[in-house]
Design an enzyme around this catalytic site. Structure first.
Site, PDB file in Angstrom:
ATOM      1  N   SER A  85       0.806  -1.223   0.000  1.00  0.00           N
ATOM      2  CA  SER A  85       0.000   0.000   0.000  1.00  0.00           C
ATOM      3  C   SER A  85       0.839   1.272   0.000  1.00  0.00           C
ATOM      4  O   SER A  85       0.298   2.362   0.049  1.00  0.00           O
ATOM      5  CB  SER A  85      -0.932   0.012   1.214  1.00  0.00           C
ATOM      6  OG  SER A  85      -0.171   0.048   2.405  1.00  0.00           O
ATOM      7  N   THR A 188      -1.583   3.171   4.289  1.00  0.00           N
ATOM      8  CA  THR A 188      -0.841   4.432   4.147  1.00  0.00           C
ATOM      9  C   THR A 188       0.066   4.639   5.349  1.00  0.00           C
ATOM     10  O   THR A 188      -0.328   4.347   6.473  1.00  0.00           O
ATOM     11  CB  THR A 188      -1.831   5.609   4.127  1.00  0.00           C
ATOM     12  OG1 THR A 188      -2.694   5.462   3.023  1.00  0.00           O
ATOM     13  CG2 THR A 188      -1.106   6.938   4.037  1.00  0.00           C
ATOM     14  N   THR A 206       1.721   7.041   0.010  1.00  0.00           N
ATOM     15  CA  THR A 206       0.847   5.898  -0.241  1.00  0.00           C
ATOM     16  C   THR A 206       0.770   5.573  -1.722  1.00  0.00           C
ATOM     17  O   THR A 206       1.028   6.430  -2.572  1.00  0.00           O
ATOM     18  CB  THR A 206      -0.577   6.201   0.274  1.00  0.00           C
ATOM     19  OG1 THR A 206      -1.397   5.045   0.112  1.00  0.00           O
ATOM     20  CG2 THR A 206      -1.209   7.345  -0.497  1.00  0.00           C
ATOM     21  N   ARG A 216      -7.749   8.548  -9.577  1.00  0.00           N
ATOM     22  CA  ARG A 216      -8.232   8.853  -8.220  1.00  0.00           C
ATOM     23  C   ARG A 216      -7.071   9.279  -7.323  1.00  0.00           C
ATOM     24  O   ARG A 216      -5.983   8.721  -7.353  1.00  0.00           O
ATOM     25  CB  ARG A 216      -8.909   7.619  -7.630  1.00  0.00           C
ATOM     26  CG  ARG A 216      -9.458   7.797  -6.205  1.00  0.00           C
ATOM     27  CD  ARG A 216      -8.502   7.304  -5.131  1.00  0.00           C
ATOM     28  NE  ARG A 216      -9.109   7.290  -3.795  1.00  0.00           N
ATOM     29  CZ  ARG A 216      -8.448   7.015  -2.686  1.00  0.00           C
ATOM     30  NH1 ARG A 216      -7.158   6.740  -2.727  1.00  0.00           N
ATOM     31  NH2 ARG A 216      -9.065   7.016  -1.521  1.00  0.00           N
ATOM     32  N   THR A 239      -5.051   8.177   8.163  1.00  0.00           N
ATOM     33  CA  THR A 239      -4.972   6.979   7.335  1.00  0.00           C
ATOM     34  C   THR A 239      -6.374   6.411   7.189  1.00  0.00           C
ATOM     35  O   THR A 239      -7.226   6.615   8.053  1.00  0.00           O
ATOM     36  CB  THR A 239      -4.024   5.937   7.964  1.00  0.00           C
ATOM     37  OG1 THR A 239      -3.899   4.808   7.099  1.00  0.00           O
ATOM     38  CG2 THR A 239      -4.528   5.469   9.325  1.00  0.00           C
ATOM     39  N   GLY A 240      -6.607   5.715   6.094  1.00  0.00           N
ATOM     40  CA  GLY A 240      -7.927   5.129   5.891  1.00  0.00           C
ATOM     41  C   GLY A 240      -8.548   5.568   4.583  1.00  0.00           C
ATOM     42  O   GLY A 240      -7.851   5.991   3.662  1.00  0.00           O
TER      43      GLY A 240
END
Length: 326
Positions: A85, A188, A206, A216, A239-240
């Protein structure tokens, strides 16, 4: 969850973790260490934050620069072939192309970021070059690539890493676009740091949401969303699922709440509550925040259980579990 992650989590959770050669680095800073107000201090998201903190701490002792430290720390993660990631080994978008996002910021307001970048091994260093060598804050896509070439960056061969290729081929069987974030498919790394002299800095890098639509961009390269730093107040990183973090300007929100008197923990919790209120299908969304104030107090909070983070001080480098809303 990968066997590697299970091993790390079982081995390190809640315990001090030292790396070869770091004992001296940590002891050199002991005389600066105040157990009530921990300086210097590093916080990083997820279990890969432990080796990232270690690399950052070594750099901090070498140069004394918290900005150098947060760059060096996440550069370590960008090279981790086990991490799918972050970096060029990360999982690709729907077209099978790996694109990268990164940002870096100093506490005096200087910042730089890159988004939708291809073929660059260290997007965090490219983001720093944007900050220091251009009048801009963000460069994206082909423009960022051209700037990288002009700055002497080497373009890497554009191909998926072996592990990413295996996962991408599995995904293509159904090609279902379900951007559900959790600790198994999106990690991330965000890092924030406080130096002994009170200076703050942060970094975030990331490869983005796996199998995202081509083009994106998430929260990581957006100053105020994935990262925000202010020497007068503190720093925060996220993060997320980036879309949910962008909608609440998560990291900026946390710093502003601290400016108004909230503790880092209180500010992180309020940010999560706002994110939950403004998000649909929250059961499928993971997001977490880390924060430091200028005095060395810290905070961490997530939507769901499972978010962990690494904390490094002169006393050690420890992996901790964050509390969560649900």
């Amino acid at each position: 969850m990968s066997q590697r992650r299970k091993f790390i989590k079982q081995s390190l959770m809640g315990s001090a973790v030292f790396f070869p050669g770091l004992a001296g680095a940590f002891s050199q800073s002991l005389e600066k260490f105040d157990p009530q107000r921990e300086k210097p201090l590093l916080l990083s998201t997820w279990n890969h934050g432990v080796p990232a903190n270690a690399a950052a701490w070594v750099k901090l002792n070498e140069t004394g620069s918290i900005l150098d430290a947060v760059e060096a720390g996440v550069r370590d993660t960008e090279l981790d072939m086990e991490n799918l990631s972050v970096g060029l080994q990360g999982l690709p978008d729907r077209e099978g192309i790996t694109t990268l996002d990164a940002s870096i910021m100093r506490g005096d307001g200087a910042c730089g970021s890159v988004a939708f970048v291809r073929q660059i091994k260290h997007p965090i260093t490219l983001a720093r070059a944007v900050m220091e060598k251009t009048p801009h804050v963000m460069l994206v896509g082909e423009g960022a690539r051209q700037f990288a070439i002009a700055q002497g960056f080497t373009l890497e061969e554009e191909k998926l890493s072996p592990k990413a290729r295996i996962e991408y081929d599995k995904w293509k069987v159904t090609s279902q676009y379900k951007p559900i974030i959790n600790i198994e498919n999106h990690d991330t790394i965000g890092m924030i740091g406080l130096a002994a002299d009170g200076k703050l800095a942060g970094s975030c890098t990331t490869s983005g949401l796996a199998y995202k639509m081509h083009g994106r961009v998430g929260d990581s390269p957006i100053i105020g969303a994935g990262l925000y730093v202010d020497d007068e107040v503190g720093a925060a990183t996220a993060t997320g699922l980036g879309e949910t973090i962008i909608r609440i300007c998560g990291s900026f929100l946390i710093v502003e709440l601290m400016r108004q008197g909230r503790s880092p923990q209180e500010a992180c919790e309020e940010a999560v509550r706002r994110l939950v209120r403004k998000s649909k299908n929250i059961q499928d969304i993971q997001a977490g925040f880390l924060a430091i104030n200028k005095d060395g107090d810290t905070g961490a909070y997530a939507v769901h259980p499972g978010f962990n983070f690494a904390k490094a001080t002169a006393a050690g480098n420890v992996l901790l579990d964050s509390k969560s809303h649900f």
